[in-house]
Design a protein around this motif. Structure first.
Motif, PDB file in Angstrom:
ATOM      1  N   THR A 275       9.164 122.190  63.343  1.00  0.00           N
ATOM      2  CA  THR A 275       9.202 121.223  62.251  1.00  0.00           C
ATOM      3  C   THR A 275      10.090 121.753  61.142  1.00  0.00           C
ATOM      4  N   THR A 276       9.512 122.280  60.069  1.00  0.00           N
ATOM      5  CA  THR A 276      10.321 122.758  58.956  1.00  0.00           C
ATOM      6  C   THR A 276       9.954 124.181  58.587  1.00  0.00           C
ATOM      7  N   ALA A 277      10.900 124.838  57.917  1.00  0.00           N
ATOM      8  CA  ALA A 277      10.675 126.196  57.416  1.00  0.00           C
ATOM      9  C   ALA A 277      11.170 126.232  55.980  1.00  0.00           C
ATOM     10  N   ILE A 278      10.276 126.470  55.038  1.00  0.00           N
ATOM     11  CA  ILE A 278      10.581 126.383  53.614  1.00  0.00           C
ATOM     12  C   ILE A 278      10.148 127.640  52.886  1.00  0.00           C
ATOM     13  N   ALA A 279      10.671 127.756  51.673  1.00  0.00           N
ATOM     14  CA  ALA A 279      10.242 128.794  50.737  1.00  0.00           C
ATOM     15  C   ALA A 279      10.369 130.195  51.312  1.00  0.00           C
ATOM     16  N   THR A 294      -0.208 129.618  41.094  1.00  0.00           N
ATOM     17  CA  THR A 294       0.611 130.821  41.069  1.00  0.00           C
ATOM     18  C   THR A 294       1.222 130.948  39.679  1.00  0.00           C
ATOM     19  N   THR A 295       1.125 132.138  39.095  1.00  0.00           N
ATOM     20  CA  THR A 295       1.739 132.422  37.802  1.00  0.00           C
ATOM     21  C   THR A 295       2.741 133.541  37.974  1.00  0.00           C
ATOM     22  N   LEU A 296       3.975 133.273  37.592  1.00  0.00           N
ATOM     23  CA  LEU A 296       5.066 134.241  37.717  1.00  0.00           C
ATOM     24  C   LEU A 296       5.497 134.643  36.312  1.00  0.00           C
ATOM     25  N   GLU A 297       5.325 135.923  35.961  1.00  0.00           N
ATOM     26  CA  GLU A 297       5.625 136.396  34.612  1.00  0.00           C
ATOM     27  C   GLU A 297       6.644 137.536  34.648  1.00  0.00           C
ATOM     28  N   ARG A 298       7.699 137.360  33.886  1.00  0.00           N
ATOM     29  CA  ARG A 298       8.722 138.407  33.739  1.00  0.00           C
ATOM     30  C   ARG A 298       9.144 138.966  35.093  1.00  0.00           C
ATOM     31  N   SER A 299       9.387 138.073  36.013  1.00  0.00           N
ATOM     32  CA  SER A 299       9.724 138.441  37.383  1.00  0.00           C
ATOM     33  C   SER A 299      10.996 137.736  37.819  1.00  0.00           C
ATOM     34  N   LEU A 300      11.505 138.154  38.986  1.00  0.00           N
ATOM     35  CA  LEU A 300      12.768 137.628  39.499  1.00  0.00           C
ATOM     36  C   LEU A 300      12.592 137.218  40.950  1.00  0.00           C
ATOM     37  N   VAL A 301      12.946 135.961  41.251  1.00  0.00           N
ATOM     38  CA  VAL A 301      12.971 135.448  42.623  1.00  0.00           C
ATOM     39  C   VAL A 301      14.428 135.176  42.946  1.00  0.00           C
ATOM     40  N   VAL A 302      15.032 136.016  43.790  1.00  0.00           N
ATOM     41  CA  VAL A 302      16.481 135.953  43.977  1.00  0.00           C
ATOM     42  C   VAL A 302      16.854 136.260  45.424  1.00  0.00           C
ATOM     43  N   GLY A 303      17.830 135.524  45.943  1.00  0.00           N
ATOM     44  CA  GLY A 303      18.413 135.850  47.239  1.00  0.00           C
ATOM     45  C   GLY A 303      17.492 135.637  48.414  1.00  0.00           C
ATOM     46  N   ASN A 304      16.512 134.747  48.284  1.00  0.00           N
ATOM     47  CA  ASN A 304      15.658 134.401  49.411  1.00  0.00           C
ATOM     48  C   ASN A 304      16.261 133.216  50.168  1.00  0.00           C
ATOM     49  N   THR A 305      15.952 133.078  51.438  1.00  0.00           N
ATOM     50  CA  THR A 305      16.547 132.015  52.247  1.00  0.00           C
ATOM     51  C   THR A 305      15.492 131.328  53.106  1.00  0.00           C
ATOM     52  N   ALA A 306      15.778 130.064  53.402  1.00  0.00           N
ATOM     53  CA  ALA A 306      14.934 129.298  54.310  1.00  0.00           C
ATOM     54  C   ALA A 306      15.814 128.356  55.105  1.00  0.00           C
ATOM     55  N   VAL A 307      15.340 127.936  56.261  1.00  0.00           N
ATOM     56  CA  VAL A 307      16.096 126.985  57.063  1.00  0.00           C
ATOM     57  C   VAL A 307      16.164 125.636  56.358  1.00  0.00           C
ATOM     58  N   ASP A 308      15.054 125.227  55.753  1.00  0.00           N
ATOM     59  CA  ASP A 308      14.969 123.943  55.063  1.00  0.00           C
ATOM     60  C   ASP A 308      14.669 124.178  53.583  1.00  0.00           C
ATOM     61  N   GLN A 309      15.103 123.259  52.733  1.00  0.00           N
ATOM     62  CA  GLN A 309      14.861 123.429  51.307  1.00  0.00           C
ATOM     63  C   GLN A 309      13.391 123.134  50.952  1.00  0.00           C
ATOM     64  N   PRO A 310      12.897 123.826  49.918  1.00  0.00           N
ATOM     65  CA  PRO A 310      13.577 124.774  49.047  1.00  0.00           C
ATOM     66  C   PRO A 310      13.592 126.189  49.635  1.00  0.00           C
ATOM     67  N   GLY A 311      14.546 126.982  49.175  1.00  0.00           N
ATOM     68  CA  GLY A 311      14.638 128.348  49.676  1.00  0.00           C
ATOM     69  C   GLY A 311      13.914 129.362  48.814  1.00  0.00           C
ATOM     70  N   GLY A 337      13.718 120.128  46.276  1.00  0.00           N
ATOM     71  CA  GLY A 337      13.136 119.789  47.557  1.00  0.00           C
ATOM     72  C   GLY A 337      11.684 120.186  47.676  1.00  0.00           C
ATOM     73  N   SER A 338      11.130 120.836  46.640  1.00  0.00           N
ATOM     74  CA  SER A 338       9.711 121.172  46.634  1.00  0.00           C
ATOM     75  C   SER A 338       8.883 119.892  46.643  1.00  0.00           C
ATOM     76  N   PRO A 339       7.796 119.809  47.413  1.00  0.00           N
ATOM     77  CA  PRO A 339       6.972 118.589  47.437  1.00  0.00           C
ATOM     78  C   PRO A 339       6.516 118.160  46.050  1.00  0.00           C
ATOM     79  N   ASP A 340       6.167 119.126  45.212  1.00  0.00           N
ATOM     80  CA  ASP A 340       5.852 118.881  43.814  1.00  0.00           C
ATOM     81  C   ASP A 340       6.736 119.771  42.955  1.00  0.00           C
ATOM     82  N   PRO A 341       7.075 119.337  41.744  1.00  0.00           N
ATOM     83  CA  PRO A 341       8.012 120.108  40.934  1.00  0.00           C
ATOM     84  C   PRO A 341       7.501 121.502  40.590  1.00  0.00           C
ATOM     85  N   VAL A 342       8.441 122.416  40.450  1.00  0.00           N
ATOM     86  CA  VAL A 342       8.181 123.737  39.907  1.00  0.00           C
ATOM     87  C   VAL A 342       8.730 123.727  38.491  1.00  0.00           C
TER      88      VAL A 342
END
Length: 347
Positions: A275-279, A294-311, A337-342
Protein backbone atom coordinates in the motif's frame (compact mmCIF):
# COMPACT_ATOMS: atom_id res chain seq x y z
CA UNK A 1 35.83 -16.92 40.14
CA UNK A 2 37.12 -19.76 37.95
CA UNK A 3 36.57 -19.33 34.23
CA UNK A 4 33.91 -22.06 34.01
CA UNK A 5 30.16 -21.91 33.43
CA UNK A 6 29.48 -24.33 36.27
CA UNK A 7 31.36 -22.07 38.69
CA UNK A 8 29.20 -19.10 37.67
CA UNK A 9 26.01 -21.16 38.08
CA UNK A 10 27.12 -22.32 41.54
CA UNK A 11 27.98 -18.76 42.60
CA UNK A 12 24.56 -17.38 41.59
CA UNK A 13 22.80 -20.26 43.35
CA UNK A 14 24.78 -19.55 46.52
CA UNK A 15 24.08 -15.80 46.35
CA UNK A 16 20.36 -16.43 45.95
CA UNK A 17 20.40 -18.72 48.99
CA UNK A 18 22.31 -16.13 51.03
CA UNK A 19 19.84 -13.34 50.20
CA UNK A 20 22.30 -11.55 47.89
CA UNK A 21 25.96 -11.13 47.14
CA UNK A 22 28.66 -9.86 44.78
CA UNK A 23 30.25 -11.96 42.04
CA UNK A 24 33.55 -11.05 40.39
CA UNK A 25 34.08 -12.76 37.06
CA UNK A 26 37.44 -13.74 35.62
CA UNK A 27 38.69 -10.86 33.42
CA UNK A 28 38.02 -11.59 29.76
CA UNK A 29 36.54 -15.04 30.45
CA UNK A 30 33.92 -16.62 28.15
CA UNK A 31 31.31 -18.44 30.22
CA UNK A 32 29.61 -20.73 27.67
CA UNK A 33 26.25 -22.13 28.81
CA UNK A 34 25.11 -25.43 27.33
CA UNK A 35 21.62 -26.03 28.75
CA UNK A 36 18.82 -24.26 30.66
CA UNK A 37 18.51 -24.60 34.41
CA UNK A 38 15.90 -27.15 35.53
CA UNK A 39 12.31 -25.91 35.23
CA UNK A 40 13.43 -22.67 33.55
CA UNK A 41 14.02 -21.24 30.08
CA UNK A 42 17.29 -19.59 31.17
CA UNK A 43 20.90 -20.71 31.08
CA UNK A 44 21.71 -19.16 34.46
CA UNK A 45 19.74 -19.64 37.69
CA UNK A 46 17.06 -16.94 37.91
CA UNK A 47 18.16 -13.94 39.98
CA UNK A 48 16.03 -14.03 43.16
CA UNK A 49 17.88 -11.60 45.44
CA UNK A 50 19.98 -8.42 45.17
CA UNK A 51 23.07 -9.62 43.30
CA UNK A 52 25.96 -7.67 41.77
CA UNK A 53 28.03 -9.07 38.91
CA UNK A 54 31.33 -7.32 38.20
CA UNK A 55 32.11 -8.75 34.80
CA UNK A 56 35.63 -7.42 34.28
CA UNK A 57 35.12 -7.71 30.52
CA UNK A 58 33.80 -11.28 30.61
CA UNK A 59 31.19 -12.72 28.23
CA UNK A 60 28.23 -14.85 29.28
CA UNK A 61 26.93 -16.67 26.22
CA UNK A 62 24.88 -19.58 25.01
CA UNK A 63 27.18 -22.19 23.49
CA UNK A 64 27.45 -22.17 19.71
CA UNK A 65 27.56 -25.98 19.54
CA UNK A 66 24.94 -27.35 17.15
CA UNK A 67 23.39 -29.53 19.86
CA UNK A 68 22.75 -26.63 22.27
CA UNK A 69 19.01 -26.15 22.95
CA UNK A 70 17.31 -22.77 22.87
CA UNK A 71 17.30 -20.70 26.07
CA UNK A 72 17.76 -17.11 27.18
CA UNK A 73 20.85 -16.13 29.15
CA UNK A 74 19.42 -14.75 32.37
CA UNK A 75 16.16 -13.91 34.13
CA UNK A 76 15.42 -11.54 37.02
CA UNK A 77 12.48 -12.50 39.20
CA UNK A 78 10.16 -10.15 41.13
CA UNK A 79 11.08 -8.20 44.26
CA UNK A 80 13.43 -8.34 46.05
CA UNK A 81 15.36 -9.54 43.01
CA UNK A 82 17.72 -6.96 41.52
CA UNK A 83 20.70 -7.49 39.26
CA UNK A 84 23.44 -4.90 39.15
CA UNK A 85 25.81 -5.81 36.35
CA UNK A 86 28.90 -4.09 34.93
CA UNK A 87 31.44 -4.66 32.18
CA UNK A 88 29.79 -7.81 30.82
CA UNK A 89 28.67 -9.07 27.41
CA UNK A 90 25.44 -11.09 27.14
CA UNK A 91 25.19 -12.94 23.84
CA UNK A 92 23.59 -15.66 21.70
CA UNK A 93 20.55 -16.31 23.88
CA UNK A 94 17.39 -17.58 22.18
CA UNK A 95 14.07 -17.02 23.88
CA UNK A 96 11.12 -19.34 23.34
CA UNK A 97 8.44 -16.83 24.42
CA UNK A 98 5.17 -16.53 22.51
CA UNK A 99 5.08 -14.46 19.31
CA UNK A 100 2.68 -11.84 20.72
CA UNK A 101 3.01 -8.06 21.29
CA UNK A 102 4.10 -8.54 24.89
CA UNK A 103 6.50 -11.24 23.84
CA UNK A 104 5.23 -13.86 26.28
CA UNK A 105 7.94 -13.18 28.91
CA UNK A 106 10.58 -13.32 26.25
CA UNK A 107 14.00 -11.68 25.92
CA UNK A 108 16.73 -13.74 24.35
CA UNK A 109 19.38 -11.98 26.40
CA UNK A 110 17.71 -10.74 29.59
CA UNK A 111 14.18 -10.98 31.02
CA UNK A 112 13.15 -8.66 33.87
CA UNK A 113 9.91 -9.89 35.39
CA UNK A 114 7.26 -7.78 37.13
CA UNK A 115 8.72 -6.24 40.29
CA UNK A 116 12.28 -7.14 39.33
CA UNK A 117 15.05 -4.64 38.64
CA UNK A 118 18.09 -4.37 36.38
CA UNK A 119 20.83 -1.78 36.77
CA UNK A 120 23.41 -2.23 34.02
CA UNK A 121 26.50 -0.18 33.22
CA UNK A 122 28.98 -0.72 30.40
CA UNK A 123 27.33 -3.92 29.22
CA UNK A 124 26.78 -5.23 25.70
CA UNK A 125 23.70 -7.26 24.80
CA UNK A 126 24.31 -8.67 21.33
CA UNK A 127 23.31 -11.46 18.96
CA UNK A 128 20.28 -12.61 20.96
CA UNK A 129 16.93 -13.57 19.44
CA UNK A 130 13.36 -14.50 20.26
CA UNK A 131 9.94 -12.86 20.23
CA UNK A 132 11.92 -10.09 21.92
CA UNK A 133 15.57 -10.09 20.95
CA UNK A 134 17.82 -8.42 23.49
CA UNK A 135 16.02 -7.37 26.69
CA UNK A 136 12.38 -7.79 27.73
CA UNK A 137 11.45 -5.61 30.70
CA UNK A 138 8.30 -5.86 32.80
CA UNK A 139 9.87 -4.27 35.89
CA UNK A 140 12.49 -1.54 36.17
CA UNK A 141 15.55 -1.48 33.94
CA UNK A 142 18.29 1.10 33.48
CA UNK A 143 21.17 0.83 31.02
CA UNK A 144 24.04 3.32 31.22
CA UNK A 145 27.00 3.60 28.84
CA UNK A 146 25.94 0.33 27.23
CA UNK A 147 25.10 -1.22 23.87
CA UNK A 148 22.17 -3.29 22.60
CA UNK A 149 23.26 -4.37 19.14
CA UNK A 150 22.56 -7.00 16.50
CA UNK A 151 19.57 -8.64 18.20
CA UNK A 152 16.54 -10.08 16.41
CA UNK A 153 12.94 -10.25 17.63
CA UNK A 154 9.31 -10.03 16.57
CA UNK A 155 8.15 -7.29 18.96
CA UNK A 156 11.24 -5.27 19.78
CA UNK A 157 14.42 -6.37 18.09
CA UNK A 158 16.58 -4.71 20.72
CA UNK A 159 14.30 -4.01 23.69
CA UNK A 160 10.66 -4.44 24.68
CA UNK A 161 9.27 -2.52 27.66
CA UNK A 162 5.92 -4.08 28.59
CA UNK A 163 4.25 -1.91 31.21
CA UNK A 164 7.52 -1.31 33.04
CA UNK A 165 9.99 1.53 33.41
CA UNK A 166 12.96 1.60 31.06
CA UNK A 167 15.78 4.16 31.14
CA UNK A 168 18.60 4.40 28.59
CA UNK A 169 21.47 6.76 29.34
CA UNK A 170 24.35 7.22 26.88
CA UNK A 171 23.45 3.91 25.30
CA UNK A 172 23.76 2.64 21.72
CA UNK A 173 20.79 0.80 20.18
CA UNK A 174 22.00 -0.33 16.76
CA UNK A 175 21.50 -2.97 14.05
CA UNK A 176 18.55 -4.65 15.74
CA UNK A 177 15.85 -6.22 13.55
CA UNK A 178 12.26 -7.41 13.75
CA UNK A 179 11.69 -10.43 11.54
CA UNK A 180 7.97 -11.03 11.49
CA UNK A 181 5.12 -9.95 9.24
CA UNK A 182 3.54 -8.32 12.33
CA UNK A 183 6.68 -7.26 14.18
CA UNK A 184 7.26 -3.65 15.19
CA UNK A 185 9.98 -1.64 16.90
CA UNK A 186 13.34 -2.56 15.46
CA UNK A 187 15.26 -0.81 18.20
CA UNK A 188 12.70 -0.32 20.99
CA UNK A 189 9.08 -1.38 21.50
CA UNK A 190 7.36 0.52 24.34
CA UNK A 191 3.91 -0.87 25.12
CA UNK A 192 0.79 0.74 26.54
CA UNK A 193 1.42 1.48 30.21
CA UNK A 194 5.18 1.46 29.70
CA UNK A 195 7.44 4.43 30.34
CA UNK A 196 10.69 4.71 28.40
CA UNK A 197 13.22 7.54 28.67
CA UNK A 198 16.17 7.89 26.31
CA UNK A 199 18.92 10.35 27.26
CA UNK A 200 22.14 11.14 25.43
CA UNK A 201 21.82 7.99 23.35
CA UNK A 202 22.05 6.84 19.73
CA UNK A 203 19.35 4.73 18.05
CA UNK A 204 20.65 3.82 14.63
CA UNK A 205 20.40 1.32 11.74
CA UNK A 206 17.52 -0.65 13.23
CA UNK A 207 14.79 -2.28 11.10
CA UNK A 208 11.14 -2.49 12.11
CA UNK A 209 8.44 -4.27 10.14
CA UNK A 210 5.33 -2.14 9.55
CA UNK A 211 5.88 0.65 12.09
CA UNK A 212 8.76 2.10 14.04
CA UNK A 213 12.18 1.32 12.67
CA UNK A 214 13.96 2.98 15.56
CA UNK A 215 11.22 3.26 18.20
CA UNK A 216 7.63 2.02 18.33
CA UNK A 217 5.80 3.73 21.19
CA UNK A 218 2.31 3.06 22.56
CA UNK A 219 2.97 4.30 26.10
CA UNK A 220 4.96 7.22 27.48
CA UNK A 221 8.19 8.10 25.69
CA UNK A 222 10.75 10.77 26.48
CA UNK A 223 13.79 11.35 24.25
CA UNK A 224 16.37 14.02 25.00
CA UNK A 225 19.80 14.93 23.65
CA UNK A 226 19.79 11.88 21.40
CA UNK A 227 20.24 10.86 17.76
CA UNK A 228 17.62 8.79 15.92
CA UNK A 229 19.38 8.06 12.64
CA UNK A 230 19.39 5.66 9.68
CA UNK A 231 16.57 3.46 10.94
CA UNK A 232 14.12 1.83 8.56
CA UNK A 233 10.48 0.73 8.60
CA UNK A 234 9.50 -1.71 5.87
CA UNK A 235 6.87 -4.19 4.78
CA UNK A 236 7.84 -7.78 4.08
CA UNK A 237 6.21 -10.83 2.54
CA UNK A 238 3.73 -8.74 0.53
CA UNK A 239 1.62 -7.93 3.61
CA UNK A 240 -0.84 -5.10 2.74
CA UNK A 241 -0.06 -2.51 5.42
CA UNK A 242 0.67 1.18 5.73
CA UNK A 243 4.35 1.35 6.64
CA UNK A 244 5.18 4.38 8.76
CA UNK A 245 7.70 5.85 11.13
CA UNK A 246 11.17 4.95 9.95
CA UNK A 247 12.64 6.80 12.91
CA UNK A 248 9.81 6.97 15.45
CA UNK A 249 6.23 5.68 15.41
CA UNK A 250 4.09 7.14 18.19
CA UNK A 251 0.65 5.89 19.22
CA UNK A 252 0.96 7.16 22.80
CA UNK A 253 2.60 10.23 24.31
CA UNK A 254 6.05 11.28 23.10
CA UNK A 255 8.25 14.27 23.95
CA UNK A 256 11.42 14.72 21.91
CA UNK A 257 13.81 17.36 23.22
CA UNK A 258 17.10 18.66 21.76
CA UNK A 259 17.39 15.65 19.49
CA UNK A 260 18.15 14.80 15.86
CA UNK A 261 15.88 12.65 13.69
CA UNK A 262 17.80 12.17 10.46
CA UNK A 263 18.42 9.77 7.60
CA UNK A 264 15.56 7.43 8.47
CA UNK A 265 13.47 5.72 5.78
CA UNK A 266 10.03 4.21 5.32
CA UNK A 267 9.62 1.78 2.45
CA UNK A 268 7.13 -0.70 1.06
CA UNK A 269 7.71 -3.94 -0.76
CA UNK A 270 7.25 -3.54 -4.47
CA UNK A 271 4.38 -5.96 -4.97
CA UNK A 272 0.68 -5.76 -5.90
CA UNK A 273 -0.33 -6.09 -2.23
CA UNK A 274 1.80 -3.20 -1.00
CA UNK A 275 0.00 0.00 0.00
CA UNK A 276 1.84 3.11 1.18
CA UNK A 277 4.99 3.98 3.08
CA UNK A 278 5.06 7.36 4.84
CA UNK A 279 6.96 9.38 7.39
CA UNK A 280 10.56 8.40 7.18
CA UNK A 281 11.13 10.58 10.24
CA UNK A 282 8.21 10.58 12.71
CA UNK A 283 4.67 9.19 12.49
CA UNK A 284 2.07 10.36 15.03
CA UNK A 285 -0.88 7.97 14.73
CA UNK A 286 -4.04 8.66 16.71
CA UNK A 287 -6.40 6.59 14.59
CA UNK A 288 -7.02 4.15 17.47
CA UNK A 289 -6.22 6.45 20.41
CA UNK A 290 -7.51 10.04 20.28
CA UNK A 291 -5.17 11.11 23.09
CA UNK A 292 -2.02 10.55 21.04
CA UNK A 293 0.37 13.51 21.12
CA UNK A 294 3.94 14.14 19.98
CA UNK A 295 5.84 17.22 21.17
CA UNK A 296 9.04 18.19 19.39
CA UNK A 297 11.15 20.81 21.21
CA UNK A 298 14.39 22.37 20.02
CA UNK A 299 14.96 19.44 17.71
CA UNK A 300 15.75 18.82 14.05
CA UNK A 301 13.99 16.48 11.60
CA UNK A 302 16.15 16.47 8.48
CA UNK A 303 17.04 14.26 5.53
CA UNK A 304 14.47 11.53 6.15
CA UNK A 305 12.85 9.75 3.20
CA UNK A 306 9.72 7.80 2.40
CA UNK A 307 8.30 6.18 -0.71
CA UNK A 308 5.07 8.16 -0.33
CA UNK A 309 4.51 11.62 1.11
CA UNK A 310 5.03 12.93 3.68
CA UNK A 311 8.68 12.07 4.16
CA UNK A 312 9.43 14.00 7.35
CA UNK A 313 6.43 13.97 9.71
CA UNK A 314 2.96 12.44 9.40
CA UNK A 315 0.09 13.21 11.77
CA UNK A 316 -3.17 11.22 11.73
CA UNK A 317 -5.99 12.03 14.18
CA UNK A 318 -3.54 13.10 16.88
CA UNK A 319 -1.91 16.25 18.22
CA UNK A 320 1.56 17.28 17.04
CA UNK A 321 3.34 20.21 18.67
CA UNK A 322 6.40 21.84 17.08
CA UNK A 323 8.24 24.08 19.52
CA UNK A 324 11.36 25.87 18.27
CA UNK A 325 12.17 22.95 15.96
CA UNK A 326 13.06 22.57 12.28
CA UNK A 327 11.63 20.11 9.76
CA UNK A 328 13.66 20.50 6.56
CA UNK A 329 15.09 18.70 3.53
CA UNK A 330 12.95 15.59 3.86
CA UNK A 331 11.82 13.61 0.78
CA UNK A 332 9.36 13.66 -0.94
CA UNK A 333 7.98 16.34 1.42
CA UNK A 334 8.50 17.61 4.94
CA UNK A 335 4.88 17.41 6.11
CA UNK A 336 2.76 18.00 3.02
CA UNK A 337 0.43 15.08 2.44
CA UNK A 338 -0.03 14.36 6.15
CA UNK A 339 -3.60 13.10 6.83
CA UNK A 340 -3.94 15.91 9.37
CA UNK A 341 -1.86 19.10 9.43
CA UNK A 342 1.38 19.40 11.34
CA UNK A 343 1.19 22.98 12.66
CA UNK A 344 4.08 25.27 11.72
CA UNK A 345 5.54 22.72 9.27
CA UNK A 346 5.72 23.60 5.60
CA UNK A 347 6.76 21.86 2.44
Amino acid sequence: MPCRADALIEAITAANSAGGGTLRLTPGCRYALTQPRPDTDSGLPPIAAPITINGNGATITRSTAATTPDFRILEILGAPAKLTIRLTTISNGISIGDQVPGGGHSGGGILVREGGALAAAVITVTGNSGSVGGIHNYGTAQLTDSGVTGNTGAWGGGLNNTGGTLSLVRTLIRDNVTQSDIGMGGGIYNSQGGTTTVTGSVISRNLGIDNGGGIHNEGNLGVSDSWITQNRAASLFGVPVVVQGGGIYNAGTARILRSLVSGNHSQRQQSPTATTAIAGGISNDGTENPDVVTTLERSLVVGNTAVDQPGGISNAAGAFNLDDSLVVLNTPTNCAGSPDPVPHCSG
